[in-house]
Design a protein around this motif. Structure first.
Motif, PDB file in Angstrom:
ATOM      1  N   TYR A 182      -9.836  12.186   9.131  1.00 48.15           N
ATOM      2  CA  TYR A 182     -10.537  11.629   7.967  1.00 48.15           C
ATOM      3  C   TYR A 182      -9.627  10.565   7.370  1.00 48.15           C
ATOM      4  O   TYR A 182      -8.426  10.796   7.203  1.00 48.15           O
ATOM      5  N   ILE A 183     -10.221   9.428   7.024  1.00 46.69           N
ATOM      6  CA  ILE A 183      -9.448   8.393   6.325  1.00 46.69           C
ATOM      7  C   ILE A 183     -10.215   7.999   5.072  1.00 46.69           C
ATOM      8  O   ILE A 183     -11.409   7.698   5.137  1.00 46.69           O
ATOM      9  N   ALA A 184      -9.529   8.019   3.942  1.00 40.50           N
ATOM     10  CA  ALA A 184     -10.151   7.633   2.670  1.00 40.50           C
ATOM     11  C   ALA A 184      -9.385   6.461   2.076  1.00 40.50           C
ATOM     12  O   ALA A 184      -8.160   6.525   1.956  1.00 40.50           O
ATOM     13  N   PHE A 185     -10.116   5.403   1.753  1.00 47.20           N
ATOM     14  CA  PHE A 185      -9.510   4.207   1.147  1.00 47.20           C
ATOM     15  C   PHE A 185      -9.735   4.215  -0.364  1.00 47.20           C
ATOM     16  O   PHE A 185     -10.868   4.398  -0.819  1.00 47.20           O
ATOM     17  N   ASP A 186      -8.684   3.989  -1.113  1.00 42.42           N
ATOM     18  CA  ASP A 186      -8.814   3.796  -2.560  1.00 42.42           C
ATOM     19  C   ASP A 186      -8.373   2.385  -2.909  1.00 42.42           C
ATOM     20  O   ASP A 186      -7.225   2.010  -2.637  1.00 42.42           O
TER      21      ASP A 186
ATOM     22  N   VAL B 166      -5.941  11.170   5.912  1.00 41.25           N
ATOM     23  CA  VAL B 166      -5.112  10.004   5.590  1.00 41.25           C
ATOM     24  C   VAL B 166      -5.702   9.304   4.381  1.00 41.25           C
ATOM     25  O   VAL B 166      -6.896   9.000   4.357  1.00 41.25           O
ATOM     26  N   ASN B 167      -4.874   9.067   3.384  1.00 37.53           N
ATOM     27  CA  ASN B 167      -5.330   8.380   2.182  1.00 37.53           C
ATOM     28  C   ASN B 167      -4.559   7.062   2.061  1.00 37.53           C
ATOM     29  O   ASN B 167      -3.332   7.056   1.981  1.00 37.53           O
ATOM     30  N   ILE B 168      -5.331   5.973   2.084  1.00 34.35           N
ATOM     31  CA  ILE B 168      -4.729   4.641   1.984  1.00 34.35           C
ATOM     32  C   ILE B 168      -5.057   4.071   0.621  1.00 34.35           C
ATOM     33  O   ILE B 168      -6.229   3.904   0.280  1.00 34.35           O
ATOM     34  N   ARG B 169      -4.032   3.820  -0.154  1.00 35.29           N
ATOM     35  CA  ARG B 169      -4.245   3.325  -1.519  1.00 35.29           C
ATOM     36  C   ARG B 169      -3.661   1.921  -1.650  1.00 35.29           C
ATOM     37  O   ARG B 169      -2.485   1.703  -1.369  1.00 35.29           O
ATOM     38  N   ILE B 170      -4.501   0.998  -2.080  1.00 30.60           N
ATOM     39  CA  ILE B 170      -4.013  -0.371  -2.276  1.00 30.60           C
ATOM     40  C   ILE B 170      -4.481  -0.883  -3.634  1.00 30.60           C
ATOM     41  O   ILE B 170      -5.416  -0.352  -4.234  1.00 30.60           O
ATOM     42  N   ALA B 171      -3.820  -1.906  -4.099  1.00 37.48           N
ATOM     43  CA  ALA B 171      -4.329  -2.671  -5.235  1.00 37.48           C
ATOM     44  C   ALA B 171      -5.124  -3.826  -4.643  1.00 37.48           C
ATOM     45  O   ALA B 171      -4.760  -4.375  -3.604  1.00 37.48           O
ATOM     46  N   GLY B 172      -6.202  -4.187  -5.310  1.00 35.35           N
ATOM     47  CA  GLY B 172      -7.077  -5.230  -4.795  1.00 35.35           C
ATOM     48  C   GLY B 172      -8.107  -4.618  -3.874  1.00 35.35           C
ATOM     49  O   GLY B 172      -8.332  -3.410  -3.899  1.00 35.35           O
ATOM     50  N   SER B 173      -8.727  -5.436  -3.068  1.00 37.88           N
ATOM     51  CA  SER B 173      -9.796  -4.889  -2.233  1.00 37.88           C
ATOM     52  C   SER B 173      -9.639  -5.349  -0.791  1.00 37.88           C
ATOM     53  O   SER B 173      -8.899  -6.276  -0.480  1.00 37.88           O
ATOM     54  N   LEU B 174     -10.321  -4.628   0.067  1.00 34.13           N
ATOM     55  CA  LEU B 174     -10.370  -4.947   1.484  1.00 34.13           C
ATOM     56  C   LEU B 174     -11.827  -5.251   1.824  1.00 34.13           C
ATOM     57  O   LEU B 174     -12.738  -4.691   1.218  1.00 34.13           O
ATOM     58  N   THR B 175     -12.037  -6.104   2.798  1.00 36.00           N
ATOM     59  CA  THR B 175     -13.408  -6.304   3.266  1.00 36.00           C
ATOM     60  C   THR B 175     -13.815  -5.089   4.107  1.00 36.00           C
ATOM     61  O   THR B 175     -12.963  -4.339   4.591  1.00 36.00           O
ATOM     62  N   ARG B 176     -15.130  -4.968   4.288  1.00 37.65           N
ATOM     63  CA  ARG B 176     -15.620  -3.890   5.140  1.00 37.65           C
ATOM     64  C   ARG B 176     -15.015  -4.009   6.535  1.00 37.65           C
ATOM     65  O   ARG B 176     -14.635  -3.018   7.157  1.00 37.65           O
ATOM     66  N   GLU B 177     -14.902  -5.222   7.028  1.00 39.98           N
ATOM     67  CA  GLU B 177     -14.359  -5.446   8.367  1.00 39.98           C
ATOM     68  C   GLU B 177     -12.893  -4.993   8.444  1.00 39.98           C
ATOM     69  O   GLU B 177     -12.468  -4.397   9.449  1.00 39.98           O
ATOM     70  N   GLN B 178     -12.127  -5.273   7.411  1.00 42.91           N
ATOM     71  CA  GLN B 178     -10.724  -4.820   7.406  1.00 42.91           C
ATOM     72  C   GLN B 178     -10.638  -3.292   7.427  1.00 42.91           C
ATOM     73  O   GLN B 178      -9.843  -2.714   8.170  1.00 42.91           O
TER      74      GLN B 178
ATOM     75  N   PRO C  53       0.811  -1.212   0.000  1.00 43.47           N
ATOM     76  CA  PRO C  53       0.000   0.000   0.000  1.00 43.47           C
ATOM     77  C   PRO C  53       0.853   1.274   0.000  1.00 43.47           C
ATOM     78  O   PRO C  53       2.024   1.256   0.407  1.00 43.47           O
ATOM     79  N   TYR C  54       0.194   2.365  -0.449  1.00 46.19           N
ATOM     80  CA  TYR C  54       0.772   3.691  -0.341  1.00 46.19           C
ATOM     81  C   TYR C  54      -0.154   4.488   0.586  1.00 46.19           C
ATOM     82  O   TYR C  54      -1.360   4.564   0.349  1.00 46.19           O
ATOM     83  N   VAL C  55       0.430   5.035   1.644  1.00 46.64           N
ATOM     84  CA  VAL C  55      -0.346   5.781   2.629  1.00 46.64           C
ATOM     85  C   VAL C  55       0.167   7.215   2.675  1.00 46.64           C
ATOM     86  O   VAL C  55       1.375   7.437   2.813  1.00 46.64           O
ATOM     87  N   ASN C  56      -0.734   8.158   2.530  1.00 46.11           N
ATOM     88  CA  ASN C  56      -0.356   9.566   2.581  1.00 46.11           C
ATOM     89  C   ASN C  56      -1.052  10.213   3.785  1.00 46.11           C
ATOM     90  O   ASN C  56      -2.270  10.213   3.877  1.00 46.11           O
ATOM     91  N   ILE C  57      -0.236  10.713   4.693  1.00 49.38           N
ATOM     92  CA  ILE C  57      -0.748  11.349   5.899  1.00 49.38           C
ATOM     93  C   ILE C  57      -0.523  12.846   5.780  1.00 49.38           C
ATOM     94  O   ILE C  57       0.621  13.300   5.670  1.00 49.38           O
ATOM     95  N   ARG C  58      -1.595  13.595   5.773  1.00 44.80           N
ATOM     96  CA  ARG C  58      -1.495  15.045   5.602  1.00 44.80           C
ATOM     97  C   ARG C  58      -1.999  15.737   6.856  1.00 44.80           C
ATOM     98  O   ARG C  58      -3.126  15.505   7.281  1.00 44.80           O
ATOM     99  N   ILE C  59      -1.157  16.586   7.435  1.00 43.58           N
ATOM    100  CA  ILE C  59      -1.564  17.334   8.613  1.00 43.58           C
ATOM    101  C   ILE C  59      -1.199  18.805   8.441  1.00 43.58           C
ATOM    102  O   ILE C  59      -0.361  19.165   7.611  1.00 43.58           O
ATOM    103  N   ALA C  60      -1.854  19.640   9.227  1.00 41.09           N
ATOM    104  CA  ALA C  60      -1.406  21.024   9.373  1.00 41.09           C
ATOM    105  C   ALA C  60      -0.495  21.046  10.589  1.00 41.09           C
ATOM    106  O   ALA C  60      -0.719  20.316  11.555  1.00 41.09           O
ATOM    107  N   GLY C  61       0.530  21.868  10.513  1.00 42.73           N
ATOM    108  CA  GLY C  61       1.513  21.909  11.589  1.00 42.73           C
ATOM    109  C   GLY C  61       2.591  20.876  11.331  1.00 42.73           C
ATOM    110  O   GLY C  61       2.736  20.382  10.206  1.00 42.73           O
TER     111      GLY C  61
END
Lengths: 61, 61, 61, 61, 61, 61
Positions: free
Chosen positions: C40-44, C4-16, B2-10
């Motif tokens: 905020y966390i966004a999964f791609d 926080v943006n988490i980007r993966i190839a493939g999929s995750l279950t809702r539980e994960q 995975p690629y994780v991008n963590i963006r914060i202010a400060g």
């Protein structure tokens, strides 16, 4: 579009960015048929301590 | 990935980034079964005046 | 923030996704002192053919 | 959410960021029905040499 | 540039995207002096289960 | 790293993505001296109605 974002740890020289931008724009024109003028490329150069691989910051290695 | 991008202010201290990277890489290994060496984490630390919540820049608050 | 943006190839279950979101939000509260409600966390989840490592699409491997 | 990321080459004054954040947050409230307090906006100001259009770095033009 | 990325959970109608794009492009022209033709806007609509606030997926709420 | 994100409106064939990934990874190895195995490339293919240029959605044109 396309919009291309290149993110690295460390820095690139202006000359490196120039060549990379030329080549990627050319690649997208030849292969994806995107007119050159449409392609935006943004470079993000992060400090080594802002990038981790395998759970370790790059400046640890 | 995975690629994780963590963006914060400060900003974060190096020690905070180190621990956050360790924990998130561990989380993704345990729960998503991603080998640690595959996980990239990039931290972006933005100035307070570059982040707005509810239409107000953070340095307004 | 944080965002926080988490980007993966493939999929995750809702539980994960649920567990990963809980743990990362907790990590940012404990270590970076960010109140949980701010994170905020966004999964791609990308198709394997949309991710390349070492110049090869993941569905090649 | 929403999370909005505005990326430009060059810089904006604090006053410009303030007004842009107000207007975009207002736009998303009126049109997309997103409560103002939910909208995060992050500005990234890149050096001209880190942005290319049509294969040329912006500081070339 | 500018490049604007709007990320939401759930979906927007075509009409909403059209109006949001018009207004944001106008905002950036008036306030940041960016010619309209330069502004790219990309919308990402994520499933509710791919977005967490405060450690909870949005479809939990 | 590097992490490269290519965002387009419309779609690319698997063959186009394969060639683009090969060329960009090669470009970054030759010019930026990044070992091939380090380069991650993620493609995002957006619907035309999710991309605006000059304030107009692409499916308007």
């Amino acid at each position: 579009m396309p919009y291309v974002n290149i993110r690295i740890a460390g820095s690139l020289t202006r000359e490196q960015k120039k060549k990379i931008a030329e080549e990627i724009t050319d690649t997208l024109e030849r292969i994806a048929k995107k007119p050159k003028s449409y392609t935006y490329i943004a470079f993000d150069e992060l400090p080594d301590e802002n990038w981790a691989i395998g759970g370790k910051l790059l400046d640890d290695e």
